[in-house]
Design a protein around this motif. Structure first.
Motif, PDB file in Angstrom:
ATOM      1  N   LYS A  80      20.937  25.075-100.865  1.00 16.59           N
ATOM      2  CA  LYS A  80      21.753  26.262-101.086  1.00 16.59           C
ATOM      3  C   LYS A  80      22.658  26.514 -99.890  1.00 16.59           C
ATOM      4  CE  LYS A  80      18.778  28.697-104.263  1.00 16.59           C
ATOM      5  NZ  LYS A  80      18.117  29.940-104.594  1.00 16.59           N
ATOM      6  N   GLN A  81      22.230  26.037 -98.726  1.00 20.06           N
ATOM      7  CA  GLN A  81      23.030  26.208 -97.510  1.00 20.06           C
ATOM      8  C   GLN A  81      23.139  24.856 -96.804  1.00 20.06           C
ATOM      9  OE1 GLN A  81      20.798  29.090 -95.268  1.00 20.06           O
ATOM     10  NE2 GLN A  81      21.746  30.815 -96.321  1.00 20.06           N
ATOM     11  N   ARG A  82      24.354  24.572 -96.280  1.00 16.75           N
ATOM     12  CA  ARG A  82      24.613  23.349 -95.502  1.00 16.75           C
ATOM     13  C   ARG A  82      25.289  23.746 -94.213  1.00 16.75           C
ATOM     14  NH1 ARG A  82      25.139  18.528 -98.876  1.00 16.75           N
ATOM     15  NH2 ARG A  82      24.579  19.115-100.978  1.00 16.75           N
ATOM     16  N   ARG A  83      24.868  23.088 -93.126  1.00 14.36           N
ATOM     17  CA  ARG A  83      25.494  23.354 -91.842  1.00 14.36           C
ATOM     18  C   ARG A  83      25.683  22.041 -91.094  1.00 14.36           C
ATOM     19  NH1 ARG A  83      21.704  25.887 -89.084  1.00 14.36           N
ATOM     20  NH2 ARG A  83      21.548  24.404 -87.384  1.00 14.36           N
ATOM     21  N   TRP A  84      26.899  21.786 -90.630  1.00  9.77           N
ATOM     22  CA  TRP A  84      27.216  20.594 -89.854  1.00  9.77           C
ATOM     23  C   TRP A  84      27.299  20.954 -88.383  1.00  9.77           C
ATOM     24  CZ3 TRP A  84      27.560  15.656 -91.622  1.00  9.77           C
ATOM     25  CH2 TRP A  84      27.699  15.469 -92.995  1.00  9.77           C
ATOM     26  N   SER A  85      26.842  20.043 -87.537  1.00  6.08           N
ATOM     27  CA  SER A  85      27.038  20.179 -86.093  1.00  6.08           C
ATOM     28  C   SER A  85      27.135  18.770 -85.512  1.00  6.08           C
ATOM     29  CB  SER A  85      25.903  20.982 -85.447  1.00  6.08           C
ATOM     30  OG  SER A  85      24.663  20.364 -85.673  1.00  6.08           O
ATOM     31  N   LYS A  86      27.452  18.707 -84.217  1.00  2.00           N
ATOM     32  CA  LYS A  86      27.631  17.396 -83.589  1.00  2.00           C
ATOM     33  C   LYS A  86      26.823  17.342 -82.307  1.00  2.00           C
ATOM     34  CE  LYS A  86      31.224  14.033 -82.877  1.00  2.00           C
ATOM     35  NZ  LYS A  86      32.639  13.757 -82.780  1.00  2.00           N
ATOM     36  N   GLU A  87      26.246  16.149 -82.029  1.00  4.74           N
ATOM     37  CA  GLU A  87      25.387  15.992 -80.862  1.00  4.74           C
ATOM     38  C   GLU A  87      25.419  14.538 -80.401  1.00  4.74           C
ATOM     39  OE1 GLU A  87      20.730  15.460 -81.020  1.00  4.74           O
ATOM     40  OE2 GLU A  87      21.210  17.583 -81.103  1.00  4.74           O
ATOM     41  N   LYS A  88      26.016  14.236 -79.260  1.00  6.66           N
ATOM     42  CA  LYS A  88      26.009  12.910 -78.634  1.00  6.66           C
ATOM     43  C   LYS A  88      26.353  11.772 -79.602  1.00  6.66           C
ATOM     44  CE  LYS A  88      22.534  14.295 -75.286  1.00  6.66           C
ATOM     45  NZ  LYS A  88      21.169  14.116 -74.812  1.00  6.66           N
ATOM     46  N   GLY A  89      27.505  11.831 -80.236  1.00  2.89           N
ATOM     47  CA  GLY A  89      27.934  10.765 -81.141  1.00  2.89           C
ATOM     48  C   GLY A  89      27.262  10.764 -82.497  1.00  2.89           C
ATOM     49  N   LEU A  90      26.487  11.814 -82.769  1.00  5.35           N
ATOM     50  CA  LEU A  90      25.803  11.933 -84.060  1.00  5.35           C
ATOM     51  C   LEU A  90      26.234  13.216 -84.747  1.00  5.35           C
ATOM     52  CD1 LEU A  90      22.139  11.062 -83.007  1.00  5.35           C
ATOM     53  CD2 LEU A  90      23.757   9.542 -84.140  1.00  5.35           C
ATOM     54  N   TRP A  91      26.425  13.128 -86.034  1.00  3.03           N
ATOM     55  CA  TRP A  91      26.614  14.325 -86.851  1.00  3.03           C
ATOM     56  C   TRP A  91      25.245  14.777 -87.321  1.00  3.03           C
ATOM     57  CZ3 TRP A  91      30.791  17.191 -87.255  1.00  3.03           C
ATOM     58  CH2 TRP A  91      32.035  16.618 -86.980  1.00  3.03           C
ATOM     59  N   LEU A  92      24.986  16.074 -87.277  1.00  2.64           N
ATOM     60  CA  LEU A  92      23.752  16.647 -87.812  1.00  2.64           C
ATOM     61  C   LEU A  92      24.099  17.458 -89.040  1.00  2.64           C
ATOM     62  CD1 LEU A  92      22.796  16.055 -84.853  1.00  2.64           C
ATOM     63  CD2 LEU A  92      21.299  18.029 -85.145  1.00  2.64           C
ATOM     64  N   LEU A  93      23.404  17.165 -90.120  1.00  7.54           N
ATOM     65  CA  LEU A  93      23.558  17.924 -91.349  1.00  7.54           C
ATOM     66  C   LEU A  93      22.248  18.638 -91.618  1.00  7.54           C
ATOM     67  CD1 LEU A  93      24.969  18.795 -93.962  1.00  7.54           C
ATOM     68  CD2 LEU A  93      24.276  16.591 -94.965  1.00  7.54           C
TER      69      LEU A  93
ATOM     70  N   THR B 100      16.962  17.854 -92.341  1.00  7.76           N
ATOM     71  CA  THR B 100      17.952  17.606 -91.298  1.00  7.76           C
ATOM     72  C   THR B 100      18.213  16.117 -91.236  1.00  7.76           C
ATOM     73  OG1 THR B 100      17.064  19.484 -90.057  1.00  7.76           O
ATOM     74  CG2 THR B 100      18.549  18.001 -88.884  1.00  7.76           C
ATOM     75  N   LEU B 101      19.503  15.748 -91.227  1.00 11.17           N
ATOM     76  CA  LEU B 101      19.900  14.342 -91.162  1.00 11.17           C
ATOM     77  C   LEU B 101      20.748  14.122 -89.916  1.00 11.17           C
ATOM     78  CD1 LEU B 101      20.436  15.339 -94.426  1.00 11.17           C
ATOM     79  CD2 LEU B 101      20.260  12.869 -94.579  1.00 11.17           C
ATOM     80  N   TRP B 102      20.468  13.040 -89.186  1.00 14.52           N
ATOM     81  CA  TRP B 102      21.258  12.613 -88.048  1.00 14.52           C
ATOM     82  C   TRP B 102      22.060  11.387 -88.510  1.00 14.52           C
ATOM     83  CZ3 TRP B 102      16.723  15.033 -87.753  1.00 14.52           C
ATOM     84  CH2 TRP B 102      16.522  15.995 -86.759  1.00 14.52           C
ATOM     85  N   ILE B 103      23.380  11.455 -88.420  1.00 11.85           N
ATOM     86  CA  ILE B 103      24.257  10.404 -88.946  1.00 11.85           C
ATOM     87  C   ILE B 103      25.067   9.825 -87.794  1.00 11.85           C
ATOM     88  CG2 ILE B 103      26.101   9.881 -90.598  1.00 11.85           C
ATOM     89  CD1 ILE B 103      25.098  12.575 -92.032  1.00 11.85           C
ATOM     90  N   ASP B 104      24.948   8.510 -87.592  1.00 12.19           N
ATOM     91  CA  ASP B 104      25.712   7.820 -86.554  1.00 12.19           C
ATOM     92  C   ASP B 104      27.185   7.880 -86.939  1.00 12.19           C
ATOM     93  OD1 ASP B 104      27.201   5.520 -85.355  1.00 12.19           O
ATOM     94  OD2 ASP B 104      25.253   5.131 -84.424  1.00 12.19           O
ATOM     95  N   GLU B 105      27.993   8.489 -86.071  1.00 13.22           N
ATOM     96  CA  GLU B 105      29.404   8.722 -86.389  1.00 13.22           C
ATOM     97  C   GLU B 105      30.183   7.416 -86.558  1.00 13.22           C
ATOM     98  OE1 GLU B 105      33.025  11.516 -84.711  1.00 13.22           O
ATOM     99  OE2 GLU B 105      31.411  10.949 -83.353  1.00 13.22           O
ATOM    100  N   GLN B 106      29.959   6.429 -85.685  1.00 15.79           N
ATOM    101  CA  GLN B 106      30.711   5.180 -85.771  1.00 15.79           C
ATOM    102  C   GLN B 106      30.233   4.296 -86.923  1.00 15.79           C
ATOM    103  OE1 GLN B 106      30.511   3.484 -81.809  1.00 15.79           O
ATOM    104  NE2 GLN B 106      32.616   4.175 -81.457  1.00 15.79           N
ATOM    105  N   ALA B 107      28.913   4.101 -87.030  1.00 20.44           N
ATOM    106  CA  ALA B 107      28.369   3.212 -88.062  1.00 20.44           C
ATOM    107  C   ALA B 107      28.325   3.868 -89.438  1.00 20.44           C
ATOM    108  CB  ALA B 107      26.969   2.748 -87.667  1.00 20.44           C
ATOM    109  N   ARG B 108      28.422   5.198 -89.451  1.00 20.60           N
ATOM    110  CA  ARG B 108      28.318   5.956 -90.703  1.00 20.60           C
ATOM    111  C   ARG B 108      26.998   5.657 -91.433  1.00 20.60           C
ATOM    112  NH1 ARG B 108      34.430   6.576 -92.930  1.00 20.60           N
ATOM    113  NH2 ARG B 108      35.300   7.026 -90.906  1.00 20.60           N
ATOM    114  N   GLN B 109      25.932   5.652 -90.651  1.00 26.02           N
ATOM    115  CA  GLN B 109      24.591   5.395 -91.168  1.00 26.02           C
ATOM    116  C   GLN B 109      23.683   6.565 -90.799  1.00 26.02           C
ATOM    117  OE1 GLN B 109      23.641   2.934 -92.981  1.00 26.02           O
ATOM    118  NE2 GLN B 109      25.121   1.316 -92.647  1.00 26.02           N
TER     119      GLN B 109
END
Length: 195
Positions: A86-99, A109-118
């Motif tokens: 019902k709620q989503r929040r994005w943030s960024k931390e040391k080259g990782l996107w946090l959803l 909570t998901l940590w996504i590698d910004e460059q590899a998109r994994q």
């Protein structure tokens, strides 16, 4: 403990898992065709069978998880399920996107590698069952599959690292690969659905 496994998976919910014992001999064979599972423990000479939804709870010593079988297979393939939110929040931390996702009875909570998109880490936190953490490393191949998947149920003190030594992609897996016949002279136990 270290186990050597051979497995086949087919989306959405079919699984063949062979656990090797001493001298590279099969110790247990586990199958699910998506509707029913069978677990043949060759070392203890027993055969369990029942509805596929019961299988993940029986695998806890090899694979600590609280995910249903279809979501477990996605997680092993490096594609963990995204729970409804019902709620989503994005943030960024040391080259990782946090959803961060918030649902009715869970957080994810998901940590996504910004460059590899994994997705490199995901935490499932439910109101009524233990939180599950998955960590991925060493993506390779096409499509990219993780070399390592670490499962942790920290509240129960359970952790398992699955390290994939060899991967083969095969789109032609026959349905019979995910079923077992009851062996002769082995006691059979039926596992019922828990309501």
């Amino acid at each position: 403990r270290i186990f050597r496994l051979f497995y086949m998976m087919k989306r959405p919910n079919q699984l063949y898992l062979e656990i090797t014992a001493a001298l590279q001999q099969p110790g247990a064979i586990i199958t699910s065709d998506g509707k029913r599972f069978a677990l043949h423990n060759l070392l203890q000479k027993e055969f369990l069978q029942g509805p596929a939804e019961r299988l993940p709870s029986l695998l806890e010593s090899y694979l600590p998880t609280t995910l249903p079988l279809d979501q477990l297979i996605l997680a092993l393939l490096g594609d963990p399920p995204i729970l409804p939110a019902k709620q989503r929040r994005w943030s960024k931390e040391k080259g990782l996107w946090l959803l961060s996702l918030q649902g009715d009875a869970h957080k994810q909570t998901l940590w996504i590698d910004e460059q590899a998109r994994q997705i490199v880490r995901v935490v499932f936190d439910w109101d009524k069952k233990p939180a599950l953490t998955l960590e991925y490393d060493g993506f390779r191949g096409s499509p990219a599959l993780p070399r390592t998947v670490a499962f942790a149920l920290r509240s129960r003190g359970l952790k398992a690292d699955w390290v994939f030594l060899e991967q083969k992609r095969n789109t032609q897996l026959p349905e019979k690969n995910f079923q077992q016949k009851v062996p002769a002279d082995v006691p059979v136990r039926e596992i019922a659905v828990v309501r």
